[in-house]
Design a protein around this motif. Structure first.
Motif, PDB file in Angstrom:
ATOM      1  N   LEU A  68       0.806  -1.221   0.000  1.00 16.16           N
ATOM      2  CA  LEU A  68       0.000   0.000   0.000  1.00 16.16           C
ATOM      3  C   LEU A  68       0.840   1.273   0.000  1.00 16.16           C
ATOM      4  CD1 LEU A  68      -2.855  -1.064   2.457  1.00 16.16           C
ATOM      5  CD2 LEU A  68      -2.837  -1.114  -0.047  1.00 16.16           C
ATOM      6  N   GLY A  69       2.176   1.136   0.013  1.00 17.88           N
ATOM      7  CA  GLY A  69       3.051   2.300  -0.094  1.00 17.88           C
ATOM      8  C   GLY A  69       2.938   3.242   1.087  1.00 17.88           C
ATOM      9  N   PRO A  70       2.963   4.553   0.839  1.00 20.32           N
ATOM     10  CA  PRO A  70       2.905   5.526   1.944  1.00 20.32           C
ATOM     11  C   PRO A  70       1.675   5.353   2.839  1.00 20.32           C
ATOM     12  CG  PRO A  70       3.569   6.605  -0.087  1.00 20.32           C
ATOM     13  CD  PRO A  70       3.176   5.196  -0.455  1.00 20.32           C
ATOM     14  N   SER A  71       0.522   5.053   2.225  1.00 20.28           N
ATOM     15  CA  SER A  71      -0.668   4.872   3.053  1.00 20.28           C
ATOM     16  C   SER A  71      -0.532   3.628   3.933  1.00 20.28           C
ATOM     17  CB  SER A  71      -1.927   4.762   2.185  1.00 20.28           C
ATOM     18  OG  SER A  71      -1.904   3.589   1.391  1.00 20.28           O
ATOM     19  N   GLY A  72       0.201   2.619   3.451  1.00 18.52           N
ATOM     20  CA  GLY A  72       0.458   1.427   4.253  1.00 18.52           C
ATOM     21  C   GLY A  72       1.352   1.730   5.443  1.00 18.52           C
TER      22      GLY A  72
END
Length: 366
Positions: A68-72
């Protein structure tokens, strides 16, 4: 039991500990089925006590966060925070975290060597079941969960209401905006709809002497009111690979084993957040199926936060007459890291007693 849980037993006592209600056949490994909870089961730091302790669980959680990248990364920080000013009941946080925890616990059970004969997920738990069964990769399933919660954020303020009544009993309180969102047990029905309409239904239910409790959700999941928000979701599902399930998945949407054509159909998954969860009928189908509890007892393992699905499953006639045992992996309510680890250790003991882990790799526990 989780507070105001979507699957909560509003009419009776909470589930107890993981002591088996029945045993496997002597000399034969216990046959395992996983129950994966959904919206309403969440609580702060759910299963966080297993992070950095159980390597398989940790790696599975990190896989979702990384996908999920930064949101993860923000989601991981929120999950592990001792105190957070932001509510976990908001779908944008609850849904991906529930998916991640359910999936990671399922992966942990698989790593122990247990081979589930079936998976049954409630609400977003069905997405975890689909990932465990290989319908989606964990990363793709996580992205689909995030896509759906971003879409439903545009829906009118809504919620869900657990009612200690049958579907027939709640029918007079349904309307254009209030619908049945879940059938959790014969006398446990969940309503869903916009906040105002749901509040009016709650008042009418109370006047009629029917007990109800709000579900920990600010979204009217499993309600047709989400339909306009989910337009376009089908195209997102169609863009990711979909495969026939490698493990039998009992779908809460159809109350039957997920067929290969359903698993491959983008429309099936795109509509899942707005169709009712038929948990009790699906549990019926699982326990009464040829090769199910009617033939040999099943070890029903709740792989997710809380013990609400365990409480429901213990009331099923097949379990009550010895057609299986119920083992939750986590505490019934928040209790800190030590409680998470103690609950998992108790679950391991119960699984060994039921023959589900006989001769298999020991879990990593402090």
């Amino acid at each position: 039991m989780t507070r105001h849980a979507e699957q909560a037993n509003v009419a009776g006592p909470p589930g107890g500990g993981p002591a088996p209600a029945g045993q496997g056949s002597p000399g034969r490994p216990g046959r395992v089925a996983l129950l994966l909870p959904g919206q309403g089961a969440q609580y702060p730091r759910m299963a966080a006590g297993l992070y950095d302790v159980e390597p398989v669980f940790t790696a599975a959680m990190d896989e979702v966060f990384a996908a999920l990248g930064p949101s993860g990364r923000a989601l991981r920080s929120h999950w592990l925070a001792e105190e957070s000013p932001r509510s976990l009941d908001a779908a944008e946080r609850a849904q991906p975290l529930l998916f991640a925890v359910d999936h990671a616990l399922g992966r942990l059970v698989l790593d122990w060597g247990a081979e589930p004969v079936a998976l049954l997920g409630h609400s977003v738990g069905e997405m975890a079941a689909a990932a465990l069964a290989g319908v989606f990769s964990a990363a793709d399933a996580a992205h689909l969960v995030v896509d759906r919660v971003r879409r439903v954020a545009a829906a009118p303020a809504g919620g869900m209401l657990a009612v200690a009544a049958s579907v027939a009993q709640v029918e007079p309180y349904l309307g254009p905006d209030v619908s049945v969102g879940a059938v959790n047990a014969p006398r446990h029905t969940v309503l869903a709809g916009p906040r105002r309409a749901l509040g009016e239904a709650a008042e009418r239910l109370e006047a009629a002497g029917l007990t109800s409790r709000p579900v920990a959700s600010d979204t009217a999941f499993h309600s047709p009111v989400l339909g306009p928000c989910l337009e376009g979701a089908r195209d997102v599902v169609a863009a990711v690979p979909r495969r026939a399930p490698r493990i039998t998945v009992y779908s809460g949407r159809t109350a039957a084993p997920l067929r290969a054509d359903e698993a491959a159909d983008p429309g099936f998954w795109a509509a899942q957040p707005m169709t009712p969860v038929l948990f009790w009928p699906a549990l019926d189908a699982l326990l009464d199926a040829p090769g199910g509890a009617g033939a040999e007892p099943l070890v029903l393992v709740e792989a997710g936060p809380g013990r609400t699905l365990s409480s429901i499953a213990r009331r099923h006639p097949a379990v009550r007459r010895g057609g299986g045992c119920v083992v939750p992996l986590l505490p019934g309510r928040p209790g800190g890291a030590a409680a998470d680890r103690a609950a998992l250790a108790e679950a391991v003991d119960a699984l060994r007693a039921a023959g589900a882990l006989a001769g298999r790799r020991a879990p990593v526990l402090p």
